[in-house]
Scaffold this active site. Structure first.
Site, mmCIF file in Angstrom:
data_model
loop_
_atom_site.group_PDB
_atom_site.id
_atom_site.type_symbol
_atom_site.label_atom_id
_atom_site.label_comp_id
_atom_site.label_asym_id
_atom_site.label_seq_id
_atom_site.Cartn_x
_atom_site.Cartn_y
_atom_site.Cartn_z
ATOM 1 N N LYS A 93 0.844 -1.205 0.000
ATOM 2 C CA LYS A 93 0.000 0.000 0.000
ATOM 3 C C LYS A 93 0.871 1.244 0.000
ATOM 4 C CE LYS A 93 -3.928 2.099 2.472
ATOM 5 N NZ LYS A 93 -4.826 1.998 3.639
ATOM 6 N N SER B 242 -9.832 2.435 2.741
ATOM 7 C CA SER B 242 -8.989 3.152 1.807
ATOM 8 C C SER B 242 -8.071 2.250 0.987
ATOM 9 C CB SER B 242 -8.117 4.161 2.568
ATOM 10 O OG SER B 242 -7.209 3.488 3.438
ATOM 11 N N SER C 87 -9.964 0.029 6.820
ATOM 12 C CA SER C 87 -9.348 0.149 5.493
ATOM 13 C C SER C 87 -8.668 -1.111 4.989
ATOM 14 C CB SER C 87 -8.336 1.299 5.490
ATOM 15 O OG SER C 87 -8.981 2.532 5.649
#
Length: 503
Positions: A81, A156, A180
């Site tokens: 990420k 997210s 997330s």
């Protein structure tokens, strides 16, 4: 051949590398080819470091050839990420404010992956500064759900989850501030784990809300997630919130999957109005399955959970407004409007106006207001009191149950654009996941099946006490084993094939 590689679990790939059946370079190339074939449709990656990944893979192959002992996931490709710093590629947090910025140091999570000889393919897309529930707030375009390209992949960390579901990577790393990791896992049919707060290091993770953020593993199987969890977890003296205690034996739990005698508490408040009928049906069937496997099911009440969303959206923006103050156009990142005439304050204001998206601005404004003189006690202080009550709810519930369960999200993946102009509707997608971030306990989402309403994945949310992360994997492994028998394989075997992806 390529399809076999892409469909293999991380454990299977590691075994193939260790035995010499396949090289790490061959496996890395297969996944890089898959990214090239499908990511123009999915947009899971913001940066693909093909040359760097192949060099990492060759080093693993050289170690094996030299007779060196390899770690349990050595040579396995991974998607990182884009909120974790990495010296070999940009770290943008999905924002124009950091476009093209390359960190001079690695995050602890990144370094532990490198030390374990995993092959980092690149950096994945996310809502800007991890603020969002759909990965539509990225400055570099939305990520799409491989199950249906007109649907969101969660947020997210939608990029990491979508990369798994699109078979672009067998493993990924996410960060979880209010869901997330878990919510993207739920809507893509993958595994997402939020470790106990302090169980994994936040050093080098771009901070959003420091009392809530937590890095965690993302995978397609429970055992793969557990092995990745073990690699990134453990004490880090560079993180003041890091817990100096042994990591729970998550791998043994994932290999066992024995839930006989485990007390499973169904949270009464996490269901009902606002939850899709198909989601509730799959959830009820999954609870019944655990009971059939020997678990003891009880209903528990956590009455203050109904205030969690309101408390979270005061605490989170308040901490975000403080953390994001560092992006001031003075030291690094974007600088706009510096014409030699504007003052530093004007350049700072202009840069933030140009470099930050609407959702980030919205949350900064809310947080700054909540912390302002005259309002601190009424808003931020009150939210922290609710947080304490939620922690007490968890403590009391865990006296009656070993784990608590709920749907991961009230609905399956909604359509892109459907909620982008309705922040409250978007925020409600995190109703089930937020309480665990406020309390700091461990939690995870596991695939539970497909909704009869729309044929899209439903996640089963499991919550465990702090530093009892192994309980998550016990439940997840039991579900995975039983549901694979029902499905005749993995849930992802049913994913519609992306054009140009798998043979």
């Amino acid at each position: 051949m390529t399809s076999d590689i892409l469909r293999s679990t991380a454990v299977e790939l590691a075994d193939q590398i260790a035995s010499g059946e396949r090289s790490a370079e061959e496996i890395a190339r297969a996944h890089l080819d898959q990214i090239a074939a499908v990511d123009s449709s999915v947009n899971a990656f913001l940066h693909v470091g093909a040359d760097t990944a192949l060099e990492m893979a060759r080093r693993v192959d050289a170690k094996r050839a030299a007779g060196a002992e390899l770690g349990p996931l050595a040579g396995v490709p991974l998607a990182l990420k884009d909120v974790f710093t990495w010296t070999e590629g940009p770290t943008t947090a999905g924002s124009r404010m950091l476009e093209g910025w390359v960190s001079p140091y690695n995050a602890t999570v990144t370094q532990r992956l490198l030390d374990a000889d995993l092959v980092i393919l690149g950096k994945t897309n996310l809502d800007e500064f991890a603020m969002g529930s759909s990965t539509e707030n990225s400055a570099f375009g939305p990520t799409r759900n491989p199950w249906s390209l007109d649907r969101i992949p969660g947020g997210s960390g939608g990029g990491s989850a979508a990369a798994l579901a699109a078979f672009e990577a067998p493993l990924a790393i996410g960060s979880d501030t209010g869901g997330s990791i878990r919510q993207p896992g739920a809507v893509t049919g993958t595994v997402g784990v939020k470790p106990t707060y302090g169980g994994t290091s936040r050093f080098g993770q771009i901070a959003l809300a420091s009392s809530l953020d937590q890095p965690g593993p993302c995978a397609r199987t429970v055992l793969d997630a557990a092995l990745l969890h073990r690699i990134i977890a453990g004490h880090d003296p560079r993180d003041a919130t890091s817990i100096d205690a042994p990591v729970p034996d998550v791998v043994a739990a994932a290999q066992s999957g024995d839930v006989a005698g485990l007390r499973v508490g169904v949270v009464k408040e996490l269901g009902g109005e606002g939850y899709a009928a198909g989601v509730e049906q799959v959830f009820a069937e999954t609870v019944a399955l655990l009971e059939s496997l020997g678990a003891e099911v009880v209903e528990v009440s956590c009455p203050h959970f109904e205030y969690a969303l309101a408390a979270y959206y005061l605490i989170h923006p308040a901490e975000a407004s403080s953390n994001l103050a560092r992006f001031d156009a003075m030291r690094y990142g974007l600088r706009a409007g510096d014409d030699g005439v504007r003052s530093a304050d004007e350049v700072m204001s202009y840069t933030r106006g140009q470099g930050l998206g609407d959702e980030v601005k919205r949350r900064i404004i809310i947080g700054t207001y909540a912390l302002s003189a005259g309002y601190y006690d009424a808003y931020y202080g009150s939210a922290q009191k609710i947080r304490t009550l939620i922690q007490r709810d968890f403590n009391q519930a865990f006296e009656r149950a070993d784990v608590l369960v709920s749907p991961t999200a009230p609905t399956t993946a909604f359509k892109l654009g459907e909620r982008i102009n309705d922040p409250l509707a978007m925020y409600k997608n995190d109703l089930c996941t937020i309480p665990s971030n406020l309390a700091g306990n461990a939690s995870a989402s596991f695939p539970a099946g497909l909704s009869p309403d729309d044929g899209l994945p439903v996640g089963f949310h499991v919550m465990a006490p702090a530093m009892k992360d192994d309980r998550l994997y016990r439940v997840g492994a039991a579900l995975e084993r039983s549901l694979q028998q029902t499905w005749g394989g993995s849930l992802l075997d049913r994913i519609p094939t992306l054009e140009g992806s798998l043979a």
